[in-house]
Every structure is written in structure tokens, then in C-alpha cells.
Design an enzyme around this catalytic site. Structure first.
Site, PDB file in Angstrom:
ATOM      1  N   SER A  28      -7.439   3.576  -2.111  1.00  0.00           N
ATOM      2  CA  SER A  28      -7.562   3.328  -0.678  1.00  0.00           C
ATOM      3  C   SER A  28      -9.038   3.357  -0.310  1.00  0.00           C
ATOM      4  O   SER A  28      -9.752   4.285  -0.696  1.00  0.00           O
ATOM      5  CB  SER A  28      -6.807   4.413   0.097  1.00  0.00           C
ATOM      6  N   MET A  29      -9.487   2.374   0.467  1.00  0.00           N
ATOM      7  CA  MET A  29     -10.877   2.371   0.944  1.00  0.00           C
ATOM      8  C   MET A  29     -11.114   3.576   1.855  1.00  0.00           C
ATOM      9  O   MET A  29     -12.182   4.164   1.842  1.00  0.00           O
ATOM     10  CB  MET A  29     -11.181   1.082   1.708  1.00  0.00           C
ATOM     11  N   ALA A  30     -10.124   3.954   2.634  1.00  0.00           N
ATOM     12  CA  ALA A  30     -10.278   5.051   3.602  1.00  0.00           C
ATOM     13  C   ALA A  30     -10.122   6.427   2.967  1.00  0.00           C
ATOM     14  O   ALA A  30     -10.861   7.355   3.299  1.00  0.00           O
ATOM     15  CB  ALA A  30      -9.271   4.887   4.733  1.00  0.00           C
ATOM     16  N   LYS A  58       0.843  -1.193   0.000  1.00  0.00           N
ATOM     17  CA  LYS A  58       0.000   0.000   0.000  1.00  0.00           C
ATOM     18  C   LYS A  58       0.879   1.244   0.000  1.00  0.00           C
ATOM     19  O   LYS A  58       2.000   1.233   0.510  1.00  0.00           O
ATOM     20  CB  LYS A  58      -0.908  -0.008   1.225  1.00  0.00           C
ATOM     21  N   ARG A  80      -1.836   1.144  -4.456  1.00  0.00           N
ATOM     22  CA  ARG A  80      -0.831   0.098  -4.267  1.00  0.00           C
ATOM     23  C   ARG A  80       0.326   0.333  -5.226  1.00  0.00           C
ATOM     24  O   ARG A  80       0.155   0.933  -6.284  1.00  0.00           O
ATOM     25  CB  ARG A  80      -1.429  -1.281  -4.522  1.00  0.00           C
ATOM     26  N   HIS A  93      -3.847   1.690   4.686  1.00  0.00           N
ATOM     27  CA  HIS A  93      -3.278   2.958   4.239  1.00  0.00           C
ATOM     28  C   HIS A  93      -3.123   3.917   5.413  1.00  0.00           C
ATOM     29  O   HIS A  93      -2.160   4.676   5.487  1.00  0.00           O
ATOM     30  CB  HIS A  93      -4.159   3.586   3.147  1.00  0.00           C
ATOM     31  N   ALA A  94      -4.082   3.882   6.344  1.00  0.00           N
ATOM     32  CA  ALA A  94      -4.038   4.772   7.508  1.00  0.00           C
ATOM     33  C   ALA A  94      -2.813   4.508   8.380  1.00  0.00           C
ATOM     34  O   ALA A  94      -2.319   5.429   9.045  1.00  0.00           O
ATOM     35  CB  ALA A  94      -5.312   4.629   8.333  1.00  0.00           C
TER      36      ALA A  94
END
Length: 125
Positions: A94-96, A21, A78, A53-54
Site C-alpha cells: 500500500s502506498m499509504a 486491494k 493486493r 487501501h484507506a
């Protein structure tokens, strides 16, 4: 607390091999006295140790705050880094934080790895 010189902060810090990531981060220095506004720059950070990612953003933003800078995450994705073949591929999101602007990320990566083939795509996760 000393204010960091943005030029001393590396544009790119990524692991040397594997798929991992990454996040694109905008770093803001505190405005110098008499300056109209703070300066900023984008940096790319990607590590295999990060599950999310966080995790990367939290570590980097903490390090930057210690240097007197603020950060904002511009997105993530990624990186596939094949150092033996001198290839780096940037993709996904990123999902976040949502997708990073991979075109910006790849330009910074190309500057650090000028003899590599660096590509990007918006597809994939």
C-alpha cells in the site's frame, strides 16, 4: 456501547473473485474490568469496490468502533482471487500504509479457504 467479542469478528472477509486491494488490520478490544490489557487479533479485509487501501481501512475501523474496538492498519497489498481455480495470491504493498506481512495474511486466508492454493510474494504493486 457494547464491547465486541473478538472471536465473533471474522478473520477474513474478501471478495470472491478478481484482483483487489486488501489491508491487514489489528483490532483491539477494550480491556475487560480487572484485565491487565486489551486483547487483539489481526483481520484481513479486501474488496473490489475500494479505490484506495484507506477506503477499506476507514470503513472497517468505523464498523469496529461501533462495536467498541480500536484498530490499527498494519499494511496492505493486493489479492488475486480465482475462485474457479481455487487460487489466491497475495502480493504488493500500500502506498499509504506500506506492505502488510503477507505471511500472516496468507495463514489467515488458508484457514478460511483450506482447499485453495494460497501463495504470496512481496514484489508487484
Amino acid at each position: 456501547m457494547a464491547v465486541a467479542d473478538l472471536a465473533l469478528i471474522p478473520d477474513v472477509d474478501i471478495d470472491s473473485d478478481g484482483v483487489f486491494k486488501y489491508v491487514l488490520i489489528r483490532v483491539h478490544s477494550a480491556p475487560r474490568s480487572g484485565a491487565p490489557a486489551a486483547e487483539s487479533k489481526e483481520i484481513v479485509r479486501g474488496y473490489k469496490w475500494a479505490e484506495y487501501h484507506a477506503d477499506i481501512y476507514d470503513k472497517v475501523s468505523g464498523d469496529m468502533q461501533k462495536q467498541g474496538c480500536d484498530c490499527e492498519c498494519l499494511g496492505g497489498g493486493r489479492i488475486s482471487h480465482q475462485s474457479q481455480d481455487k487460487k489466491i495470491h497475495v502480493y504488493g504493498y500500500s502506498m499509504a500504509y506500506g506492505p502488510a506481512q503477507h505471511a500472516i495474511s496468507t495463514e489467515k486466508i488458508k484457514a478460511k479457504y483450506p482447499d485453495y492454493e494460497v501463495t504470496w510474494a512481496n514484489d508487484g504493486y
